[in-house]
Enzyme design. Sequence first.
Site, PDB file in Angstrom:
ATOM      1  N   GLU A  96       0.882  -1.178   0.000  1.00 36.79           N
ATOM      2  CA  GLU A  96       0.000   0.000   0.000  1.00 36.79           C
ATOM      3  C   GLU A  96       0.910   1.214   0.000  1.00 36.79           C
ATOM      4  O   GLU A  96       1.519   1.547   1.010  1.00 36.79           O
ATOM      5  CB  GLU A  96      -0.896   0.009   1.244  1.00 36.79           C
ATOM      6  CG  GLU A  96      -1.864  -1.154   1.336  1.00 36.79           C
ATOM      7  CD  GLU A  96      -2.981  -1.094   0.310  1.00 36.79           C
ATOM      8  OE1 GLU A  96      -3.059  -0.104  -0.458  1.00 36.79           O
ATOM      9  OE2 GLU A  96      -3.766  -2.044   0.246  1.00 36.79           O
ATOM     10  N   CYS A 154      -2.395   8.626   3.123  1.00 39.92           N
ATOM     11  CA  CYS A 154      -2.134   8.130   1.767  1.00 39.92           C
ATOM     12  C   CYS A 154      -3.258   8.522   0.833  1.00 39.92           C
ATOM     13  O   CYS A 154      -3.023   9.052  -0.246  1.00 39.92           O
ATOM     14  CB  CYS A 154      -1.955   6.631   1.793  1.00 39.92           C
ATOM     15  SG  CYS A 154      -3.297   5.770   2.594  1.00 39.92           S
TER      16      CYS A 154
HETATM   17  P1  NAD Z   1       8.617   4.964   4.250  1.00 39.24           P
HETATM   18  O1  NAD Z   1       8.549   4.213   2.988  1.00 39.24           O
HETATM   19  O2  NAD Z   1       9.722   5.920   4.461  1.00 39.24           O
HETATM   20  O3  NAD Z   1       8.682   3.971   5.500  1.00 39.24           O
HETATM   21  C1  NAD Z   1       7.723   2.949   5.680  1.00 39.24           C
HETATM   22  C2  NAD Z   1       8.349   1.821   6.474  1.00 39.24           C
HETATM   23  O4  NAD Z   1       9.372   1.200   5.694  1.00 39.24           O
HETATM   24  C3  NAD Z   1       9.004   2.245   7.792  1.00 39.24           C
HETATM   25  O5  NAD Z   1       8.680   1.290   8.782  1.00 39.24           O
HETATM   26  C4  NAD Z   1      10.480   2.176   7.430  1.00 39.24           C
HETATM   27  O6  NAD Z   1      11.291   1.953   8.565  1.00 39.24           O
HETATM   28  C5  NAD Z   1      10.522   0.990   6.502  1.00 39.24           C
HETATM   29  N1  NAD Z   1      11.709   0.891   5.638  1.00 39.24           N
HETATM   30  C6  NAD Z   1      12.673   1.816   5.421  1.00 39.24           C
HETATM   31  N2  NAD Z   1      13.576   1.328   4.546  1.00 39.24           N
HETATM   32  C7  NAD Z   1      13.180   0.088   4.196  1.00 39.24           C
HETATM   33  C8  NAD Z   1      13.666  -0.907   3.300  1.00 39.24           C
HETATM   34  N3  NAD Z   1      14.790  -0.723   2.577  1.00 39.24           N
HETATM   35  N4  NAD Z   1      12.989  -2.054   3.174  1.00 39.24           N
HETATM   36  C9  NAD Z   1      11.830  -2.255   3.865  1.00 39.24           C
HETATM   37  N5  NAD Z   1      11.317  -1.353   4.728  1.00 39.24           N
HETATM   38  C10 NAD Z   1      11.976  -0.189   4.891  1.00 39.24           C
HETATM   39  O7  NAD Z   1       7.192   5.689   4.401  1.00 39.24           O
HETATM   40  P2  NAD Z   1       6.720   6.718   5.507  1.00 39.24           P
HETATM   41  O8  NAD Z   1       7.428   8.010   5.264  1.00 39.24           O
HETATM   42  O9  NAD Z   1       6.802   6.087   6.846  1.00 39.24           O
HETATM   43  O10 NAD Z   1       5.166   6.882   5.155  1.00 39.24           O
HETATM   44  C11 NAD Z   1       4.693   7.825   4.249  1.00 39.24           C
HETATM   45  C12 NAD Z   1       4.342   7.185   2.921  1.00 39.24           C
HETATM   46  O11 NAD Z   1       3.461   6.085   3.146  1.00 39.24           O
HETATM   47  C13 NAD Z   1       3.596   8.103   1.985  1.00 39.24           C
HETATM   48  O12 NAD Z   1       4.086   7.975   0.670  1.00 39.24           O
HETATM   49  C14 NAD Z   1       2.165   7.600   2.034  1.00 39.24           C
HETATM   50  O13 NAD Z   1       1.389   7.900   0.907  1.00 39.24           O
HETATM   51  C15 NAD Z   1       2.366   6.146   2.226  1.00 39.24           C
HETATM   52  N6  NAD Z   1       1.185   5.535   2.841  1.00 39.24           N
HETATM   53  C16 NAD Z   1       0.406   4.725   2.069  1.00 39.24           C
HETATM   54  C17 NAD Z   1      -0.745   4.179   2.585  1.00 39.24           C
HETATM   55  C18 NAD Z   1      -1.625   3.294   1.751  1.00 39.24           C
HETATM   56  O14 NAD Z   1      -2.444   2.579   2.307  1.00 39.24           O
HETATM   57  N7  NAD Z   1      -1.478   3.288   0.449  1.00 39.24           N
HETATM   58  C19 NAD Z   1      -1.105   4.441   3.916  1.00 39.24           C
HETATM   59  C20 NAD Z   1      -0.284   5.268   4.681  1.00 39.24           C
HETATM   60  C21 NAD Z   1       0.877   5.807   4.124  1.00 39.24           C
END
Ligand code: NAD
Length: 468
Positions: A246, A280
């Site tokens: 997501e 999101c």
């Molecule tokens: P992010 O991608 O920076 O981090 C998300 C998670 O991924 C964190 O737990 C982070 O520690 C982890 N992570 C970091 N590096 C990684 C790697 N190499 N491999 C696997 N995991 C890793 O996102 P964010 O800044 O925490 O959240 C904001 C983003 O999330 C926005 O783009 C938003 O649109 C999206 N979002 C989407 C939804 C949806 O349902 N589509 C819902 C909420 C947020």
Amino acid sequence: MIEYDLTIGGKPASTATSFDVLNPSTGEVAGRAPNATSADLDTAVAAANAAFESWSAKSDEELQAACEAVAQKIGEHSEELAQIITAEQGKPLNGLGSRWEMGGAGAWAGYTAGLSLPMKVLQDNNEGRIELHRKPLGVVGSITPWNFPVMIAIWHILPALRTGNTVVVKPSPLTPLSTLRLVQIMNEVLPAGVVNVITSDDKGDNIGGAMSAHPDIRKIVFTGSCATGQKVMASAAETMKRLTLELGGNDAGIVLPDADPQAIAEGLFWGGFINNGQTCAAMKRLYVHESIHDEVCEALVAFARNIPVGDGMDDNAILGPVQNKMQFDKVSRLVADAKERGQVLLGGAPGDGLFFPPTIIAGLNNGDPLVDEEQFGPALPIIKYSNVEDAIAAANDSPNGLGGSVWSSDIEAAKSIASRMECGSVWINKHGAIQPNAPFGGIKSSGVGVEFADEGLAEYTDIQVVFS
Ligand code: NAD
């Protein structure tokens, strides 16, 4: 100071080091979280693997009852978790803030407990019988973002448990505390090892990457940015993991000429500014027909002007700060650029600390960074259009495809435009209203798969077909 251990195999597990978690409203340290290593992750995965055999052997009724017990516990600890969310995430306790998030978490948990995927008979005649069974996968790795830390953890964990899987959850380093406590609470009613939690500051071992590549994790459910989602997909390839991704959105709203500006103003505001725009499926671009453009802008600004912004712990605050400096800098950059290109109708200047006032900027177009990029903050660009075909084309001119909305007094006309929008969910006269009984997911770069309802539940299973 809020401080918790990891929970692995049903027991507290400490780590050699820990890291600070900041309160975005004050900049002060709200708590400390364990800084886990890859070795800690391996221990957690082994605990989840060990618990899988007996958990997956439970009957459908037993799994349902266990998930109902989890939902009950979440309800009992709702206020405690809301306080932790506000301390680390910054969102207000009130309004559509942390108490509302906990209300959603409880509702989703309860609804998901009641879902079921019974065996289906595909054929039963003198040529034979064919049954379709849904089988759990094994250990599910859940990776969550910082915007709705508890609600999204519930979206990941409950369907995994309900279908007989065990879980290792890794929250964002920015909001780990509420998930650490959530998993402690779940472990009061679950067998040891069924749900485990790992936290890391993302500066040492790459725990998210290690989870995505881990040979003993069978599925990753990831909510976060498109860029990280792509990394997850790449590192999951070797072990052929199941994936639900997501990812980010850049949702468009289209206001048709027959919409009533006064009637839609409140819905437009919350569509764009829920959780300070850090959602999101928030509306991140608004296309308004020229015939009512000025009235819509006036009504929206009049509503937005009266929204109190403040420290999340303040009972009067309806919007809080931006959650973190990186996001604050991104919003500041996009707004500074947009001010050069359009007209600021409200806000536009960063406040103290991480506070950024609700900002509305008109006179922008596709190609402007505030329109093209996912701002993920309290700044909404307005684009004036004269031809609805152009508005649909502009709305679809994005690599993302999470949500969209059409605003009109004619529901049928709005639906026919909705069907032409390239996104997984479309709302009429509202935006972003998701529910546990409706599948939710993105198309194009916004993700893979769906969450919620039977369709979401099915993603935590493999199909086995039995021919007899
Ligand atoms: P992010 O991608 O920076 O981090 C998300 C998670 O991924 C964190 O737990 C982070 O520690 C982890 N992570 C970091 N590096 C990684 C790697 N190499 N491999 C696997 N995991 C890793 O996102 P964010 O800044 O925490 O959240 C904001 C983003 O999330 C926005 O783009 C938003 O649109 C999206 N979002 C989407 C939804 C949806 O349902 N589509 C819902 C909420 C947020």
